[in-house]
Design an enzyme around this catalytic site. Sequence first.
Site, PDB file in Angstrom:
ATOM      1  N   ARG A 159       0.797 -27.067   7.224  1.00 41.89           N
ATOM      2  CA  ARG A 159      -0.541 -26.566   7.551  1.00 41.89           C
ATOM      3  C   ARG A 159      -1.589 -27.662   7.551  1.00 41.89           C
ATOM      4  NH1 ARG A 159      -3.567 -24.066   2.884  1.00 41.89           N
ATOM      5  NH2 ARG A 159      -2.573 -24.738   0.958  1.00 41.89           N
ATOM      6  N   GLU A 169       5.430 -17.699  -2.877  1.00 41.70           N
ATOM      7  CA  GLU A 169       4.951 -18.629  -1.844  1.00 41.70           C
ATOM      8  C   GLU A 169       6.078 -19.290  -1.072  1.00 41.70           C
ATOM      9  OE1 GLU A 169       1.251 -20.872  -3.470  1.00 41.70           O
ATOM     10  OE2 GLU A 169       2.456 -20.343  -5.221  1.00 41.70           O
ATOM     11  N   ASN A 222      -0.691 -18.634   2.498  1.00 46.45           N
ATOM     12  CA  ASN A 222      -0.842 -19.957   3.119  1.00 46.45           C
ATOM     13  C   ASN A 222       0.440 -20.765   3.031  1.00 46.45           C
ATOM     14  OD1 ASN A 222      -3.490 -19.197   3.499  1.00 46.45           O
ATOM     15  ND2 ASN A 222      -4.298 -20.408   1.808  1.00 46.45           N
ATOM     16  N   ASP A 223       0.987 -20.871   1.812  1.00 52.59           N
ATOM     17  CA  ASP A 223       2.220 -21.638   1.646  1.00 52.59           C
ATOM     18  C   ASP A 223       3.423 -20.909   2.219  1.00 52.59           C
ATOM     19  OD1 ASP A 223       1.813 -24.182   0.620  1.00 52.59           O
ATOM     20  OD2 ASP A 223       1.508 -23.447  -1.416  1.00 52.59           O
ATOM     21  N   ARG A 259      -4.629 -18.050 -12.215  1.00 52.00           N
ATOM     22  CA  ARG A 259      -3.448 -18.816 -11.810  1.00 52.00           C
ATOM     23  C   ARG A 259      -3.407 -20.104 -12.621  1.00 52.00           C
ATOM     24  NH1 ARG A 259      -3.144 -21.013  -5.766  1.00 52.00           N
ATOM     25  NH2 ARG A 259      -4.630 -22.519  -6.614  1.00 52.00           N
ATOM     26  N   CYS A 311      -2.539 -12.632  -0.734  1.00 50.63           N
ATOM     27  CA  CYS A 311      -3.653 -13.538  -1.036  1.00 50.63           C
ATOM     28  C   CYS A 311      -3.593 -14.725  -0.084  1.00 50.63           C
ATOM     29  CB  CYS A 311      -3.534 -14.015  -2.484  1.00 50.63           C
ATOM     30  SG  CYS A 311      -4.727 -15.278  -2.942  1.00 50.63           S
ATOM     31  N   HIS A 326      -9.203 -30.317  -2.821  1.00 49.88           N
ATOM     32  CA  HIS A 326     -10.191 -29.793  -3.772  1.00 49.88           C
ATOM     33  C   HIS A 326     -11.575 -29.721  -3.153  1.00 49.88           C
ATOM     34  CE1 HIS A 326     -10.376 -34.148  -4.242  1.00 49.88           C
ATOM     35  NE2 HIS A 326      -9.179 -34.134  -4.797  1.00 49.88           N
ATOM     36  N   ARG A 329      -8.592 -20.010  -9.414  1.00 45.68           N
ATOM     37  CA  ARG A 329      -7.920 -21.308  -9.384  1.00 45.68           C
ATOM     38  C   ARG A 329      -8.373 -22.146 -10.581  1.00 45.68           C
ATOM     39  NH1 ARG A 329     -10.252 -20.548  -4.283  1.00 45.68           N
ATOM     40  NH2 ARG A 329      -8.778 -20.115  -2.579  1.00 45.68           N
TER      41      ARG A 329
END
Length: 747
Positions: A641, A607, A630-631, A508, A678, A365, A472
């Site tokens: 990662r 993802e 990313n995932d 999301r 994304c 975060h 987010r």
Amino acid sequence: MAERKDSDSRKLLRRLRETLAAPGGGQDRLDQITHHIADSMGTQVCSIYLFRDADTLELCATEGLNPESVHKTRLRLGEGLVGRVARTGRHVNTANAPAEPGFRYMPETGEEIFSSFLGVPIQRVGEKLGVLVVQSRDARQFSEDEVYGLDVVAMVLAEMAELGAFLGTQSDSLPPAHRFPTMFRGATGQEGVAEGRVWLHEPRVVVTNPVADDPQKEKARLGEAVAMLRTTVDSMLAEADMGKGDSAEVMETYRMFAHSRSWMRRMEETIDLGLSAEAAVEKEQSQARARLESAADPYLRDRLHDLDDLSNRLLRILTGQGRDTGAEMPDDPILIARNIGPAELLDYGRKLRGVVLEEGSVGSHAAIVARALAIPLVIHAERITTEALNGDPILVDGDMGIVHLRPEESVAKAFRDKMAMQAEAQSRYAGLRDLPATSTCGTTIQLYMNAGLMADLPSLESSGAEGVGLFRTELQFLTRTRVPRRGELAALYAHVLDNAHGKPVMFRTLDIGSDKVLPYMKPQDEPNPAMGWRAIRVGLDKRGVLRMQLQALIRAAVGRPLYVMFPFVTEMNEFEEAHRLLMEQIAREQRLGHAMPTDVRVGAMLETPSLAFAPRKFFEMCDFISVGGNDLKQFFFAADRENERVRRRYDALNTSFICLLEQILQRCNEARVPVSFCGEDAGRPIEAVTFAALGFRRLSMRPASIGPVKHLIRRTDLSELKAAIDAARAAGETNLRRTVTDWLARN
């Protein structure tokens, strides 16, 4: 007998204090100290080894060994018995040193005639400074009292080092601390570069009186401070109102530490030997860190943070050195901290030029807030909180994950040149803000931005983004000590939509778990949290929270279209359940007579590779799909990662990954469902133009990336680039990066 030991210990510590106060250089003090310790302990040898760098110990002073070996004898970390003490942070006590595993004979010291050996670490709250050694000719094991006494002496030496007692020239003693240029190699948490001055989130507490003459007075001071600490902790926990459950148990454990009798007893025993109350607290903190850092149990390692926090609070009470030290924040502050929560980071706001953390993670975060504030973030910069001082000049390179503290002028000049080039490029990109991202072959790509805070939304206009491709929603949960109320969330989401001025916002739903743990939610201590109980899995198991969030979104979007996106969907039935739950909330709101959104679009984040192979019905059910790069990349390559050893090995332009993306595009096109990409790679111009050539018509990225990406798309023929990519794949290329970069260089 014990009383005589206490008296001897206090007598030695007083001599050390007098040595500290006496005039003279650092080497003189070290020489006197080794003489006093050998005399007090009845040993023929006392030696002090200090770190020259992170991996090298140097003999800096000795009583009893060959004086010619001072500043010449050096050991690597872990080498010999001295190196073992330094590496493990634990004492070595043996009557027959040459017979010990790992013993290293150093002929230049003349130590072969000394059989017994006792070495203890010189350390200060996790910072390793060196090793203190005593040796004797006769083969004897040192007693527990002697080991403990030498530990106390080592603690005082650590405090003396912090106070600058051993500073001198580089040729005669330890190099001056906090003065030389130092580089820290960490990891990228958020890209960007910044120059500024250090601002410590938790200023170092400096113990100026490590030795005390009156144990009773010091124990009374400690007792008063601990009582104040306990009252503060009790009040803090009462105000937090955790109720029952996992979070209450965690906070109760914290309270237990504060009320621990054994913690208090150990500090009082150390005071009896001659330390001040402050030094006793630091000694216990240092030893607790050494014990817990090597614990195999992750729960015990997590408790290290509780003990650190309690010890620091107690030290601030004793010394009066609170956060408000009277120092003024510089005009160009770069925040330095071991770690920091999202609420604390938001309190600093846009005043910060950058952030450097010793801990943290790329998906934490704190990293998300740093992205929202558009400031560079470097994580895993080990030991920077112990090296940096308020006001030190500092350079942060978030692109490379490097920090230069007190940089040399040549380094600073090169860094400023890099900043100037980036600023010039950004000014050029500003002229493209109102122009479409249309390639030379006539293909237009929609460029959206990622967001998570109200602070992000001014970027919607200034960056030229066409909407918010990812909002987010977890940040509103992460920055509170309790679950937000439905009305609070509805008002916030409505405010977001108001500030979007009609541009689409893809909300999301709550993506918690993995490295995003709510303050009021007990960590699950999962062996692999990224693949554990997170995101939609939590939402479907804890349906009350998900229902409340969906109701808030519906109420916020009255009279406007609503886009809802479910995270980390791995199979079709998860999406079906979440979709059904949303439809139930819409029907409920209608029954209650509430006004409704003009339209509701429901999408999923793709993802995991499994979802790329979902039944066609899944794609037909979705109103839109967002590829969470990313995932998806970390699961496709089985490369965490958060792990620096592996995460940079794998490339988004790897041919296998490009083939997976192409398959996803094909399945979405067959079902006629809009698809976007994304993630971090969407904001990198070379990757972005490759994704556009493959067929992605919407990319979502951080606001600062929109200009560079748009600039490259507008000068690229995507159809010709696609032909070059296809030719390279047909030729068997396993990675397309060189193909793309070479083609761009020629065209």
